[in-house]
Design a protein around this motif. Structure first.
Motif, PDB file in Angstrom:
ATOM      1  N   GLU B  53       4.474   6.150  -4.532  1.00  0.00           N
ATOM      2  CA  GLU B  53       5.286   7.078  -3.430  1.00  0.00           C
ATOM      3  C   GLU B  53       4.247   7.781  -2.493  1.00  0.00           C
ATOM      4  OE1 GLU B  53       5.594   7.096  -7.114  1.00  0.00           O
ATOM      5  OE2 GLU B  53       7.167   5.759  -6.553  1.00  0.00           O
ATOM      6  N   ASN B  54       2.887   7.234  -2.591  1.00  0.00           N
ATOM      7  CA  ASN B  54       1.582   7.776  -1.759  1.00  0.00           C
ATOM      8  C   ASN B  54       1.319   9.346  -1.857  1.00  0.00           C
ATOM      9  OD1 ASN B  54       0.194   6.844   0.091  1.00  0.00           O
ATOM     10  ND2 ASN B  54       1.113   7.732   1.865  1.00  0.00           N
ATOM     11  N   GLU B  55       1.321   9.502  -3.389  1.00  0.00           N
ATOM     12  CA  GLU B  55       0.732  10.879  -3.914  1.00  0.00           C
ATOM     13  C   GLU B  55      -0.587  10.489  -4.500  1.00  0.00           C
ATOM     14  OE1 GLU B  55       5.066  12.529  -5.436  1.00  0.00           O
ATOM     15  OE2 GLU B  55       4.064  10.742  -6.519  1.00  0.00           O
ATOM     16  N   ILE B  56      -1.174  11.759  -4.545  1.00  0.00           N
ATOM     17  CA  ILE B  56      -2.732  11.678  -5.332  1.00  0.00           C
ATOM     18  C   ILE B  56      -2.540  12.467  -6.353  1.00  0.00           C
ATOM     19  CG2 ILE B  56      -4.833  12.644  -5.169  1.00  0.00           C
ATOM     20  CD1 ILE B  56      -5.126  11.496  -2.217  1.00  0.00           C
ATOM     21  N   ILE B  57      -2.934  12.326  -7.608  1.00  0.00           N
ATOM     22  CA  ILE B  57      -3.016  12.893  -8.784  1.00  0.00           C
ATOM     23  C   ILE B  57      -4.075  14.141  -8.690  1.00  0.00           C
ATOM     24  CG2 ILE B  57      -2.787  13.235 -11.353  1.00  0.00           C
ATOM     25  CD1 ILE B  57      -1.988  10.163 -11.184  1.00  0.00           C
ATOM     26  N   ILE B 122     -17.079   6.934  -8.796  1.00  0.00           N
ATOM     27  CA  ILE B 122     -15.529   7.274  -8.258  1.00  0.00           C
ATOM     28  C   ILE B 122     -14.980   5.923  -8.319  1.00  0.00           C
ATOM     29  CG2 ILE B 122     -14.245   8.112  -6.282  1.00  0.00           C
ATOM     30  CD1 ILE B 122     -15.972  10.340  -7.363  1.00  0.00           C
ATOM     31  N   TYR B 123     -13.698   5.885  -8.648  1.00  0.00           N
ATOM     32  CA  TYR B 123     -12.843   4.936  -8.738  1.00  0.00           C
ATOM     33  C   TYR B 123     -11.356   5.129  -7.884  1.00  0.00           C
ATOM     34  CZ  TYR B 123     -15.707   1.971 -11.892  1.00  0.00           C
ATOM     35  OH  TYR B 123     -16.512   1.209 -12.492  1.00  0.00           O
ATOM     36  N   LEU B 124     -10.974   4.272  -7.306  1.00  0.00           N
ATOM     37  CA  LEU B 124      -9.632   4.253  -6.672  1.00  0.00           C
ATOM     38  C   LEU B 124      -8.605   3.462  -7.585  1.00  0.00           C
ATOM     39  CD1 LEU B 124      -7.580   4.667  -4.448  1.00  0.00           C
ATOM     40  CD2 LEU B 124      -8.407   2.653  -3.415  1.00  0.00           C
ATOM     41  N   ALA B 125      -7.629   4.260  -8.436  1.00  0.00           N
ATOM     42  CA  ALA B 125      -6.505   3.600  -9.228  1.00  0.00           C
ATOM     43  C   ALA B 125      -5.407   3.437  -8.491  1.00  0.00           C
ATOM     44  CB  ALA B 125      -6.531   4.349 -10.329  1.00  0.00           C
ATOM     45  N   THR B 126      -4.710   2.412  -8.486  1.00  0.00           N
ATOM     46  CA  THR B 126      -3.364   2.239  -7.753  1.00  0.00           C
ATOM     47  C   THR B 126      -2.427   1.242  -8.782  1.00  0.00           C
ATOM     48  OG1 THR B 126      -4.116   0.296  -6.549  1.00  0.00           O
ATOM     49  CG2 THR B 126      -4.129   2.388  -5.445  1.00  0.00           C
ATOM     50  N   VAL B 148      -0.463  12.612   0.137  1.00  0.00           N
ATOM     51  CA  VAL B 148      -1.648  12.339   0.404  1.00  0.00           C
ATOM     52  C   VAL B 148      -1.968  13.346   1.587  1.00  0.00           C
ATOM     53  CG1 VAL B 148      -3.006  10.569   1.746  1.00  0.00           C
ATOM     54  CG2 VAL B 148      -1.858   9.876  -0.250  1.00  0.00           C
ATOM     55  N   LYS B 149      -0.915  13.362   2.483  1.00  0.00           N
ATOM     56  CA  LYS B 149      -0.935  14.316   3.554  1.00  0.00           C
ATOM     57  C   LYS B 149      -1.286  15.515   3.421  1.00  0.00           C
ATOM     58  CE  LYS B 149       1.797  14.974   7.932  1.00  0.00           C
ATOM     59  NZ  LYS B 149       2.805  14.993   8.367  1.00  0.00           N
ATOM     60  N   GLU B 150      -0.637  16.149   2.134  1.00  0.00           N
ATOM     61  CA  GLU B 150      -0.888  17.523   1.826  1.00  0.00           C
ATOM     62  C   GLU B 150      -2.344  17.587   1.315  1.00  0.00           C
ATOM     63  OE1 GLU B 150       0.232  20.182   2.093  1.00  0.00           O
ATOM     64  OE2 GLU B 150      -0.188  21.502   0.344  1.00  0.00           O
ATOM     65  N   ALA B 172     -11.516   7.076  -0.094  1.00  0.00           N
ATOM     66  CA  ALA B 172     -10.627   6.287  -0.506  1.00  0.00           C
ATOM     67  C   ALA B 172      -9.419   6.068   0.676  1.00  0.00           C
ATOM     68  CB  ALA B 172      -9.786   6.962  -1.788  1.00  0.00           C
ATOM     69  N   LEU B 173      -9.475   7.121   1.438  1.00  0.00           N
ATOM     70  CA  LEU B 173      -8.465   7.044   2.547  1.00  0.00           C
ATOM     71  C   LEU B 173      -9.037   6.026   3.498  1.00  0.00           C
ATOM     72  CD1 LEU B 173      -7.292  10.772   2.813  1.00  0.00           C
ATOM     73  CD2 LEU B 173      -6.105   8.729   1.758  1.00  0.00           C
ATOM     74  N   GLU B 174     -10.403   6.404   3.615  1.00  0.00           N
ATOM     75  CA  GLU B 174     -11.222   5.444   4.661  1.00  0.00           C
ATOM     76  C   GLU B 174     -10.874   3.952   4.069  1.00  0.00           C
ATOM     77  OE1 GLU B 174     -13.418   5.699   7.564  1.00  0.00           O
ATOM     78  OE2 GLU B 174     -12.516   7.355   7.760  1.00  0.00           O
ATOM     79  N   PHE B 175     -11.142   3.575   2.996  1.00  0.00           N
ATOM     80  CA  PHE B 175     -10.988   2.504   2.194  1.00  0.00           C
ATOM     81  C   PHE B 175      -9.724   1.769   2.426  1.00  0.00           C
ATOM     82  CE2 PHE B 175     -10.130  -0.110  -1.675  1.00  0.00           C
ATOM     83  CZ  PHE B 175     -11.446  -1.169  -1.549  1.00  0.00           C
ATOM     84  N   LEU B 176      -8.808   2.589   2.111  1.00  0.00           N
ATOM     85  CA  LEU B 176      -7.188   2.080   2.310  1.00  0.00           C
ATOM     86  C   LEU B 176      -6.883   1.716   3.790  1.00  0.00           C
ATOM     87  CD1 LEU B 176      -5.621   4.559  -0.502  1.00  0.00           C
ATOM     88  CD2 LEU B 176      -5.865   2.098  -0.808  1.00  0.00           C
ATOM     89  N   LYS B 177      -7.284   2.564   4.678  1.00  0.00           N
ATOM     90  CA  LYS B 177      -7.320   2.230   5.973  1.00  0.00           C
ATOM     91  C   LYS B 177      -7.742   0.849   6.388  1.00  0.00           C
ATOM     92  CE  LYS B 177      -9.327   5.191   8.955  1.00  0.00           C
ATOM     93  NZ  LYS B 177      -9.601   6.492   9.309  1.00  0.00           N
TER      94      LYS B 177
END
Lengths: 178, 178
Positions: B53-57, B122-126, B148-150, B172-177
């Motif tokens: 849902e595009n949220e970060i924990i 640092i890891y990115l978990a999805t 994410v935006k918040e 992570a945001l650069e990576f996902l882009k």
């Protein structure tokens, strides 16, 4: 919900030139006791300096904890009582010889908040005028002018690993994007 | 140019549960001697966990050095000999109850390379699957799912100040882009 850890005792372990170390016993939210090893540090300032040619100034210097030289933004420790803006202007001048027409505050970072009270303030410097560097006697560093695009790539490729540098550069790029 | 600081002596100051402190005398590139106060830390792992849902924990927990609670990504210290990927999977599960289909390495950070040898991976978990959290006995924290935006806005507004969190989220945001 707010959890608080009240110190019930505090023991000074070390008081050095830069850091102090203490051991606190704290009362946890459930009433149990826990030890907290704490390091006190004067804090510092890092400067993301962007030239009119869209380059970022990096310094490369030897860092004893890793026994190698690493890339960082220009930075330095706060002197007792020193204003962090003044410190940033001083450090940029000492390390790179530059002064800046614009010196904007980008916020502050906690490098390792679990045990370390260090705070690193970050500034964005633009409108740069070059002069000659005059580092401290115990500072040996190379100053590099690297295109913004290359710095971004170095961050993504893990060639830049310094916390304040990645924090500062990525935040500055978001800021400049508006 | 490579500048090297060779230790000519090293004195152990403190050996605690988490950190060690030592004082090295080093020979500078010009032959002069300088003191280096050094803190040794086991290092750790931080996880940028992004939901479908595009949220970060984020976790909010009390940090003794600042006497307040702050926002961070889920994270934890490495156990002796522990693989940092395994540590990341363990900490994400303990603090949030989540497991992830994808766990990608985003690189490592030096929180304060002037005096501290800590390394934070640092890891990115999805592809997250929720379960129940099971924090350590001495961990008290709130787990928050934030769009994410918040989170990006909280970084730009200086409401998130933790180094690994800003380093990890912006990378992570650069990576996902892409």
């Amino acid at each position: 919900m707010i959890y608080y850890e009240k110190s019930v005792s505090s023991e000074q372990i070390y008081s050095g030139k830069i850091i102090k170390v203490r051991l606190d016993k704290v009362e946890m939210p459930d009433g149990s006791l826990a030890d907290r090893e704490l390091v006190e540090h004067p804090g510092g300032v890092g400067i993301v300096a962007v030239t009119d040619e869209n380059e970022i100034i990096l310094v490369k210097q030897f860092r004893k904890p890793f026994e190698k030289d690493i890339y960082e933004i220009p930075a330095g420790k706060l002197e007792p009582g020193e204003d962090h803006r003044e410190c940033g202007i001083r450090e940029l001048s000492e390390e790179t010889g530059c002064r800046a027409d614009s010196f904007e505050y980008l916020g502050f970072m906690y490098p390792s908040p679990g045990f370390l009270d260090e705070v690193t303030h970050i500034y964005l410097a633009t409108g740069l005028h070059r002069g000659s560097a005059h580092p401290d006697d115990d500072e040996f560093l190379d100053v590099l002018y690297v295109p913004v695009k290359e710095v971004r790539q170095m961050i993504m490729d893990n060639r830049i690993n310094d916390g304040k540098t990645v924090f500062g550069v990525l935040k500055a790029l978001e800021f400049l994007k508006g």
